[in-house]
Design a protein around this motif. Structure first.
Motif, mmCIF file in Angstrom:
data_model
loop_
_atom_site.group_PDB
_atom_site.id
_atom_site.type_symbol
_atom_site.label_atom_id
_atom_site.label_comp_id
_atom_site.label_asym_id
_atom_site.label_seq_id
_atom_site.Cartn_x
_atom_site.Cartn_y
_atom_site.Cartn_z
ATOM 1 N N ALA A 9 -0.027 -2.581 -3.776
ATOM 2 C CA ALA A 9 -0.579 -1.943 -2.582
ATOM 3 C C ALA A 9 -1.920 -2.618 -2.298
ATOM 4 O O ALA A 9 -2.912 -2.354 -2.981
ATOM 5 C CB ALA A 9 -0.752 -0.450 -2.816
ATOM 6 N N ASP A 11 -4.096 -2.351 -0.047
ATOM 7 C CA ASP A 11 -5.243 -1.603 0.462
ATOM 8 C C ASP A 11 -6.122 -1.097 -0.676
ATOM 9 O O ASP A 11 -7.344 -0.994 -0.540
ATOM 10 C CB ASP A 11 -4.790 -0.439 1.348
ATOM 11 C CG ASP A 11 -3.723 0.426 0.696
ATOM 12 O OD1 ASP A 11 -3.267 0.081 -0.416
ATOM 13 O OD2 ASP A 11 -3.337 1.447 1.308
ATOM 14 N N THR A 12 -5.511 -0.807 -1.831
ATOM 15 C CA THR A 12 -6.277 -0.280 -2.971
ATOM 16 C C THR A 12 -6.270 -1.195 -4.184
ATOM 17 O O THR A 12 -7.111 -1.036 -5.073
ATOM 18 C CB THR A 12 -5.718 1.099 -3.389
ATOM 19 O OG1 THR A 12 -4.344 0.954 -3.751
ATOM 20 C CG2 THR A 12 -5.853 2.100 -2.244
ATOM 21 N N ASP A 35 3.281 -6.668 -0.049
ATOM 22 C CA ASP A 35 2.351 -5.549 0.129
ATOM 23 C C ASP A 35 3.122 -4.240 0.247
ATOM 24 O O ASP A 35 3.936 -4.054 1.152
ATOM 25 C CB ASP A 35 1.506 -5.777 1.386
ATOM 26 C CG ASP A 35 0.428 -4.716 1.561
ATOM 27 O OD1 ASP A 35 0.256 -3.883 0.644
ATOM 28 O OD2 ASP A 35 -0.248 -4.725 2.621
ATOM 29 N N THR A 36 2.865 -3.307 -0.666
ATOM 30 C CA THR A 36 3.542 -2.011 -0.635
ATOM 31 C C THR A 36 2.577 -0.876 -0.277
ATOM 32 O O THR A 36 2.908 0.292 -0.435
ATOM 33 C CB THR A 36 4.194 -1.714 -1.999
ATOM 34 O OG1 THR A 36 3.179 -1.686 -3.017
ATOM 35 C CG2 THR A 36 5.232 -2.766 -2.348
ATOM 36 N N GLY A 37 1.393 -1.214 0.210
ATOM 37 C CA GLY A 37 0.429 -0.190 0.609
ATOM 38 C C GLY A 37 0.791 0.453 1.933
ATOM 39 O O GLY A 37 1.651 -0.037 2.667
ATOM 40 N N VAL A 38 0.087 1.541 2.272
ATOM 41 C CA VAL A 38 0.394 2.264 3.508
ATOM 42 C C VAL A 38 -0.853 2.603 4.319
ATOM 43 O O VAL A 38 -0.964 2.265 5.501
ATOM 44 C CB VAL A 38 1.167 3.575 3.204
ATOM 45 C CG1 VAL A 38 1.362 4.401 4.458
ATOM 46 C CG2 VAL A 38 2.524 3.263 2.583
ATOM 47 N N PRO A 42 -5.222 -3.860 4.283
ATOM 48 C CA PRO A 42 -5.076 -4.763 3.127
ATOM 49 C C PRO A 42 -6.281 -5.688 2.999
ATOM 50 O O PRO A 42 -6.802 -6.186 4.000
ATOM 51 C CB PRO A 42 -3.792 -5.527 3.446
ATOM 52 C CG PRO A 42 -3.610 -5.405 4.919
ATOM 53 C CD PRO A 42 -4.195 -4.096 5.316
ATOM 54 N N ARG A 50 3.318 -5.160 4.652
ATOM 55 C CA ARG A 50 3.712 -3.764 4.520
ATOM 56 C C ARG A 50 4.614 -3.322 5.672
ATOM 57 O O ARG A 50 5.482 -2.472 5.500
ATOM 58 C CB ARG A 50 2.482 -2.864 4.460
ATOM 59 C CG ARG A 50 1.593 -2.945 5.717
ATOM 60 C CD ARG A 50 0.334 -2.124 5.587
ATOM 61 N NE ARG A 50 -0.403 -2.513 4.402
ATOM 62 C CZ ARG A 50 -1.425 -1.813 3.895
ATOM 63 N NH1 ARG A 50 -1.806 -0.710 4.489
ATOM 64 N NH2 ARG A 50 -2.039 -2.219 2.824
ATOM 65 N N MET A 77 8.709 3.234 0.949
ATOM 66 C CA MET A 77 8.241 1.913 0.512
ATOM 67 C C MET A 77 9.010 1.438 -0.714
ATOM 68 O O MET A 77 9.244 0.236 -0.876
ATOM 69 C CB MET A 77 6.739 1.939 0.243
ATOM 70 C CG MET A 77 5.893 2.250 1.475
ATOM 71 S SD MET A 77 6.198 1.129 2.875
ATOM 72 C CE MET A 77 5.207 -0.301 2.385
ATOM 73 N N GLY A 101 0.220 -0.976 -10.536
ATOM 74 C CA GLY A 101 -0.094 0.272 -9.876
ATOM 75 C C GLY A 101 -0.336 1.424 -10.811
ATOM 76 O O GLY A 101 -0.187 1.324 -12.031
ATOM 77 N N GLY A 105 2.322 3.372 -7.340
ATOM 78 C CA GLY A 105 2.628 1.944 -7.367
ATOM 79 C C GLY A 105 3.676 1.598 -8.401
ATOM 80 O O GLY A 105 4.548 0.744 -8.161
#
Length: 412
Positions: A9, A11-12, A35-38, A42, A50, A77, A101, A105
């Motif tokens: 992810a 973003d984090t 990318d698996t963030g939401v 990013p 994503r 995701m 994660g 994650g």
């Protein structure tokens, strides 16, 4: 260059992903970043965005953000990541997957890897790797690598675990380039075993190996049965010696070692020859004595050890088990043989032992015979105990016979 996938992810976990990406590249590997963030923006540019992952999962990032439902976002995701990972392996030739994660994650990364074939390197660097990881790993060969500290930036501690996890992953990937010392050439037999059927399986294993077969034994503890079914479905098994079907009993009675309704279905559906028996179907498995459900507290119980309690099933439950086994084998698309040892199905179920119950054994046998409708499946009733050497010898003879018939049928 050899390509691998890195799921994070961004973003984090952007800084963490960048560090791991650099380390993997130092091993001569090309890294495709997924990318698996939401929610946040990013901090690193992904190869697979994503938006692409969400679209593969059937929705958009905007919809996930507006819904404000974390559980739904993780599920979508995870679904999208699994689809994208499978596509990248199939179309782009990626040969390994690395994920990072915390709880969410790890859930996404593990879902993306869990159904990949055995042998593809799969590593998840995770904050939850030291606990019960069965929900993440399932029956796959995912390697869970503890992050020690939270995956929340690179520091003197995380840099060590990140580096070693990346090194281990790169070693797995690069190791695939080295040819094995000797490729397996013997037909592979999958066998099921429980502690109370060990004598039968060990004798059968020795006989099969002496006859030129390779035998892989699975412990019938739920996950063992699921793992066996998974490998059969992957086409890795030539025949099955499924003498220990106790997981069906747990599925019916509510024990803790159920392998689910898929148990006893893979070989049937895949057309793999099998010899099946009812080993350890006399018992349901529970945890410590005080965890046995209240309705079973006055039953015939045996405390195997401080962590395991066995319950002798009654004739009515035995009938249900017999029906369930027959229903599953009614779907067999290749010849199969069911062996019924009428003098007992486990160490505990023998003359003079605590679970000896001829009425329950007969109830299971009759229900199985009455429910079985598949002409490809033959039932043999044997006036011996499952752990007698003669039982294993008959089972091996039958299995080799099925294999010989299958091979001759396939000959042009």
């Amino acid at each position: 260059m050899t390509t691998v996938l890195l799921l994070a992810a961004l973003d984090t976990k952007g800084a963490d992903a960048a560090f791991i990406q650099t380390r993997i590249r130092e091993h001569g590997l090309n890294v495709t970043l997924v990318d698996t963030g939401v929610l946040g923006q990013p901090s690193l540019t992904a190869t697979i965005s994503r938006d692409q992952v969400a679209a593969a999962g059937g929705t958009t990032i905007a919809d996930l953000v507006s819904a404000q439902d974390r559980g739904q976002a993780v599920a979508i995701m995870a679904k999208g990541a699994a689809i994208e990972v499978e596509r990248l392996i199939r179309e782009d030739g990626a040969v390994g997957v690395f994920g990072i994660g915390g709880g969410a994650g790890t859930s996404v990364a593990a879902a993306a890897m869990r159904n990949l074939p055995l042998g593809i390197p799969k590593v998840v660097l995770s904050t939850v790797a030291s606990g019960d990881t069965s929900a993440y790993v399932g029956t796959s060969d995912i390697v869970m690598f503890p992050s020690i500290v939270d995956v929340a930036g690179v520091n003197r501690i995380s840099a060590i675990t990140y580096t070693r996890a990346a090194d281990a992953f790169a070693g797995m990937v690069n190791g695939q380039k080295i040819e094995p010392t000797s490729a397996p050439t013997r037909p592979l037999i999958a066998a099921s075993m429980f502690g109370v059927t060990t004598p039968a399986i060990l004798h059968a294993q020795q006989l099969l190996e002496n006859a030129g077969y390779e035998v892989v034994v699975f412990h019938a503890t739920g996950v063992g049965g699921r793992a066996m079914e998974s490998l059969i479905r992957q086409g890795l098994v030539d025949a099955v010696l499924d003498l220990t079907t106790t997981e069906v009993t747990d599925d019916i009675v509510g024990g803790i070692l159920s392998a689910g309704p898929e148990r006893l279905t893979a070989a049937a559906e895949a057309g793999v020859p099998q010899v099946v028996s009812v080993g350890a179907t006399d018992m349901a498995n529970f945890g410590p004595l005080d965890t046995v459900p209240p309705q079973h507290r006055e039953r015939n119980l045996y405390q195997h050890n401080s962590e395991n309690t066995l319950m002798r099933i009654n004739p009515d439950e035995a009938r249900q088990v017999g029906v369930s086994i027959a229903v599953r084998l009614n779907h067999a698309t290749a010849p199969a043989i069911i062996l019924l040892p009428s003098l007992g199905v486990s160490v505990m179920d023998a003359a003079g032992k605590g679970f000896d119950d001829p009425v329950a054994r007969r109830a299971l046998e009759d229900a199985l015979a009455e429910t079985l409708e598949n002409p490809l499946v033959q039932i043999k009733k044997l006036n011996i105990h499952i752990n007698d050497h003669s039982f294993a010898e008959l089972a091996v003879t039958d299995l080799i016979g099925l294999l010989s018939s299958s091979t001759s049928t396939e000959m042009p």
